[in-house]
Design an enzyme around this catalytic site. Structure first.
Site, PDB file in Angstrom:
ATOM      1  N   GLY A 103      61.052  31.572 -59.790  1.00  0.00           N
ATOM      2  CA  GLY A 103      59.954  31.224 -60.518  1.00  0.00           C
ATOM      3  C   GLY A 103      60.039  29.663 -60.863  1.00  0.00           C
ATOM      4  O   GLY A 103      59.338  29.278 -61.814  1.00  0.00           O
ATOM      5  N   GLY A 104      60.483  28.930 -59.838  1.00  0.00           N
ATOM      6  CA  GLY A 104      60.099  27.335 -59.859  1.00  0.00           C
ATOM      7  C   GLY A 104      60.817  26.759 -61.113  1.00  0.00           C
ATOM      8  O   GLY A 104      61.916  27.337 -61.751  1.00  0.00           O
ATOM      9  N   ARG A 123      72.106  24.819 -50.298  1.00  0.00           N
ATOM     10  CA  ARG A 123      70.821  24.325 -50.496  1.00  0.00           C
ATOM     11  C   ARG A 123      70.535  23.323 -49.247  1.00  0.00           C
ATOM     12  O   ARG A 123      71.380  22.759 -48.654  1.00  0.00           O
ATOM     13  CB  ARG A 123      71.058  23.188 -51.577  1.00  0.00           C
ATOM     14  CG  ARG A 123      69.646  22.591 -51.898  1.00  0.00           C
ATOM     15  CD  ARG A 123      68.961  23.460 -52.781  1.00  0.00           C
ATOM     16  NE  ARG A 123      67.835  22.538 -53.328  1.00  0.00           N
ATOM     17  CZ  ARG A 123      66.361  23.255 -53.830  1.00  0.00           C
ATOM     18  NH1 ARG A 123      66.287  24.723 -53.539  1.00  0.00           N
ATOM     19  NH2 ARG A 123      65.720  22.453 -54.509  1.00  0.00           N
ATOM     20  N   ASN A 136      61.097  28.051 -51.069  1.00  0.00           N
ATOM     21  CA  ASN A 136      60.413  27.171 -51.905  1.00  0.00           C
ATOM     22  C   ASN A 136      58.864  27.904 -52.016  1.00  0.00           C
ATOM     23  O   ASN A 136      58.677  29.149 -52.640  1.00  0.00           O
ATOM     24  CB  ASN A 136      60.104  25.732 -51.587  1.00  0.00           C
ATOM     25  CG  ASN A 136      59.563  25.070 -52.667  1.00  0.00           C
ATOM     26  OD1 ASN A 136      59.856  25.423 -53.951  1.00  0.00           O
ATOM     27  ND2 ASN A 136      58.849  23.768 -52.699  1.00  0.00           N
ATOM     28  N   SER A 153      67.243  21.368 -57.798  1.00  0.00           N
ATOM     29  CA  SER A 153      66.677  22.778 -57.947  1.00  0.00           C
ATOM     30  C   SER A 153      66.679  23.223 -59.233  1.00  0.00           C
ATOM     31  O   SER A 153      67.386  22.917 -60.100  1.00  0.00           O
ATOM     32  CB  SER A 153      67.580  23.778 -57.007  1.00  0.00           C
ATOM     33  OG  SER A 153      67.157  25.055 -57.053  1.00  0.00           O
ATOM     34  N   SER A 154      65.803  24.495 -59.731  1.00  0.00           N
ATOM     35  CA  SER A 154      66.070  24.926 -60.883  1.00  0.00           C
ATOM     36  C   SER A 154      66.659  26.328 -60.670  1.00  0.00           C
ATOM     37  O   SER A 154      66.696  27.165 -61.834  1.00  0.00           O
ATOM     38  CB  SER A 154      64.525  25.247 -61.490  1.00  0.00           C
ATOM     39  OG  SER A 154      63.869  24.029 -61.703  1.00  0.00           O
ATOM     40  N   THR A 203      60.524  32.666 -54.379  1.00  0.00           N
ATOM     41  CA  THR A 203      62.066  32.672 -54.171  1.00  0.00           C
ATOM     42  C   THR A 203      62.422  34.137 -54.613  1.00  0.00           C
ATOM     43  O   THR A 203      61.825  35.128 -54.774  1.00  0.00           O
ATOM     44  CB  THR A 203      62.634  31.587 -55.324  1.00  0.00           C
ATOM     45  OG1 THR A 203      62.064  30.442 -54.898  1.00  0.00           O
ATOM     46  CG2 THR A 203      64.105  31.453 -55.550  1.00  0.00           C
TER      47      THR A 203
HETATM   48  O1  DON Z   1      64.971  25.369 -56.187  1.00  0.00           O
HETATM   49  C1  DON Z   1      63.802  25.304 -56.777  1.00  0.00           C
HETATM   50  O2  DON Z   1      63.918  24.980 -57.867  1.00  0.00           O
HETATM   51  C2  DON Z   1      62.676  26.075 -56.315  1.00  0.00           C
HETATM   52  N1  DON Z   1      62.646  25.873 -54.669  1.00  0.00           N
HETATM   53  C3  DON Z   1      62.612  27.484 -56.568  1.00  0.00           C
HETATM   54  C4  DON Z   1      61.217  27.796 -56.086  1.00  0.00           C
HETATM   55  C5  DON Z   1      60.920  28.927 -56.636  1.00  0.00           C
HETATM   56  O3  DON Z   1      61.431  29.699 -57.684  1.00  0.00           O
HETATM   57  C6  DON Z   1      59.407  29.631 -56.534  1.00  0.00           C
HETATM   58  N2  DON Z   1      59.389  30.918 -57.182  1.00  0.00           N
HETATM   59  N3  DON Z   1      58.801  31.608 -57.588  1.00  0.00           N
END
Ligand code: DON
Length: 577
Positions: free
Chosen positions: A476-477, A112, A405, A456-457, A385
């Site tokens: 997918g955040g 990370r 991100n 993070s997720s 991502t």
């Molecule tokens: O680490 C995280 O949770 C976010 N930066 C992930 C971002 C993400 O998955 C965007 N995706 N579509």
């Protein structure tokens, strides 16, 4: 649920192992077509699933050249960083979950990004105390110190069999020769066009005469090819010290960033214990903090374990899954952050007692308003991502989720390096209670501090049992966790890998208090029934996620792999040689 699954599998296993014994002996002793392989240790069909066909091919080529799953995963990730510049790359970071078949051991590499030393709790606040959203997401002020190059060097040195000069070769060539723009590239670029235009170096590389390039337009990244070459030849120091580092620092500072030489030179990946939870014979292995993914996933499974959820009709099942998500995301909001900076009560969260307590508050006849559950508010999100899943002929596995991100990260490319920087600093909570890019809020556990890693997720996961091994993950955040949860449930119900990645999706993250869903997830009747239970529904208006998954059925020794139909990805199984 897992108990009944276990029973079924137990019976199946006895039958299948007998069959396997027969088929194996006939194959080795009598099969006239059996041709000895050059790789005498090959036991299992290998497979690669990734978000881009060129990246999957790069991984398959490395396996064919004698690399193991880690080598292949490096090749896939490096290639994704070139041909999917909107998703991940050496300007970003990620999490790598490894399974070493020889040692029967799991490892987790935390690559990370870290906050630069100049960053602090109020880093993005203007004089009036308001969050400066522009600085938090655009340009080098939004960028954490990248972890991806360090991950490549560390993985290759400790767990690979081939040198980086070989595993990065495909990516270097793709960067030099270029790749053709596709519709996904165009649509992700659409989100970030204005900001990319702000930075001439990014516009020069990723746009065509300052506009969204036409499909088929070739994107060449010769500077990135040179940077990857330095990394391949010199390892960690090729990126974090010397000419590349100097160039990065000059450019970052020239455009309003605050990195120091020590920030780069000191960057290290951290090997952490992955979370491992055993349900009978089935083991779920997933990401520990600073990801919130593994904890939330396991909490959801623990709560579900109190129900025979598979037997529920669609609406009550959706209601139950929603309530379970709501509670896990609520705990995520309160307790999670970088474990090196904030105490994360992992055992308490994963304890059976926690699940039992939460389950008591679930009412199958009505939705629980999120605010009636005490606690702080959640945060997080993200738009792009990438995930890759790999298994090699020896049964070594890699599940890796990698990110910069937002699409095209911070939109800032450091001239002379080809490195497009992340905007992962926005995964911190810039101010308690203040929404980030996605209208969501966070708390103290995830406040900014020098050297700290943003929460993070990302949820790279492996589910292993004596009968089967599953590898899965997705971008997918904040929705990553619920997607991996839904994908895992498909697996636990014995559905094929194609179903895990294509299943219609819905999501609840505690706050905002609503079920977010893809346009076709629920029928009109189901929507009505869910509303009658008190749920607010929010159609997000588009499909989301890009899951890459592999299933190894140990009983039949069959490997299947699938790429999410929502993306352009490609999954391929490489039969035994
Ligand atoms: O680490 C995280 O949770 C976010 N930066 C992930 C971002 C993400 O998955 C965007 N995706 N579509």
């Amino acid at each position: 649920m897992l108990a009944s699954l276990r029973r079924q599998r137990g019976l199946l296993r006895t039958a299948v192992s007998f069959f396997l014994l027969l088929s194996l002996s006939s194959c080795t002793l009598f099969d006239p077509w059996f041709s000895p392989s050059t790789d005498t240790s090959a036991r299992i069909p290998a497979a690669v699933a990734s978000a881009h066909p060129l990246a999957t091919q790069a991984g398959l080529d490395i396996l064919a050249a004698g690399g193991n799953a880690v080598d292949a995963a490096i090749a896939v990730a490096a290639s994704l960083g070139v041909v999917e510049p909107y998703s991940a790359g050496i300007g970003g970071g990620g999490f790598w979950l490894l399974y070493d078949a020889g040692e029967d051991r799991y490892r987790f590499i935390d690559a990370r990004e870290t906050a630069p030393a100049a960053a602090h709790r109020d880093y993005y606040l203007d004089a009036d105390g308001r969050v400066n959203r522009d600085r938090a997401i655009n340009g080098p002020s939004a960028a954490g110190i990248p972890g991806q190059p360090a991950a490549f060097a560390h993985l290759s040195e400790h767990y690979g069999q081939l040198p980086l000069t070989q595993t990065l070769a495909a990516a270097i060539q793709q960067a030099r020769d270029g790749f053709a723009v596709d519709e996904k590239y165009r649509s992700w670029l659409g989100f970030r066009l204005e900001t990319l235009r702000r930075y001439p170096e990014s516009a020069r590389i990723f746009l065509q005469q300052n506009e969204i390039p036409a499909v088929g337009h070739i994107i060449r990244q010769p500077d990135l090819a040179d940077t990857l070459t330095a990394l391949a030849r010199q390892g960690h120091a090729g990126f974090y010290q010397g000419p590349v580092a100097e160039r990065l620092l000059t450019e970052v500072r020239r455009h309003g960033g605050d990195w120091s030489a020590a920030d780069l030179a000191d960057y290290r990946v951290i090997e952490r214990q992955p979370l491992q939870v055993q349900y009978g014979e089935l083991k779920v292995i997933s990401a520990p903090p600073p990801s919130s993914g593994g904890i939330a996933l396991i909490q959801m499974l623990n709560m579900l374990n109190h129900y025979t959820w598979q037997q529920l009709p669609a609406v009550p099942q959706t209601h139950l899954l929603t309530e379970v998500m709501r509670r896990a995301y609520r705990d995520r909001a309160e307790f999670l952050g970088d474990p090196d900076f904030t105490k994360v009560p992992v055992s308490m969260l994963l304890a059976e007692q926690r699940a039992a307590d939460w389950v008591k508050s679930i009412n199958m006849d009505s939705a629980t308003p999120s605010l009636s559950l005490s606690g702080s508010k959640t945060h997080d999100g993200g738009f792009h991502t990438t995930h890759l899943s790999v298994i090699d002929h020896q049964g070594n596995m890699v599940s890796a989720t990698l990110s910069i991100n937002l699409p095209f990260g911070s939109a800032f490319t450091a001239a002379g390096t080809g490195v497009l920087l992340n905007n992962e600093m926005d995964d911190f909570s810039a101010k308690p209670g203040e929404p980030n890019a996605y209208g969501l809020v966070g708390n103290e556990a995830n406040a900014i501090a020098p050297g700290k890693r943003p929460l993070s997720s990302m949820t790279p996961t492996i589910i292993n049992s004596p009968q089967q091994a599953a590898i899965l993950g997705t971008p997918g955040g904040s929705r990553i966790i619920s997607m991996v949860f839904l994908g895992a449930l498909e697996h636990l119900q014995g559905k094929p890998v194609e179903d895990w990645v294509s299943r219609p999706r819905f999501h609840h993250q505690y706050l905002p208090d609503r079920i977010e869903h893809e346009p076709d997830t629920f029928s009109a009747d189901e929507q009505e029934a869910l509303q009658a239970l008190g749920h607010q529904l929010h159609n997000v208006g588009r499909d989301y996620g890009n899951m890459q998954a592999i299933l190894w059925n140990k009983a039949t020794n069959r490997v299947s792999a699938a790429a999410d139909p929502r993306g352009l990805g490609h999954a391929e199984v490489k039969p035994l040689p």
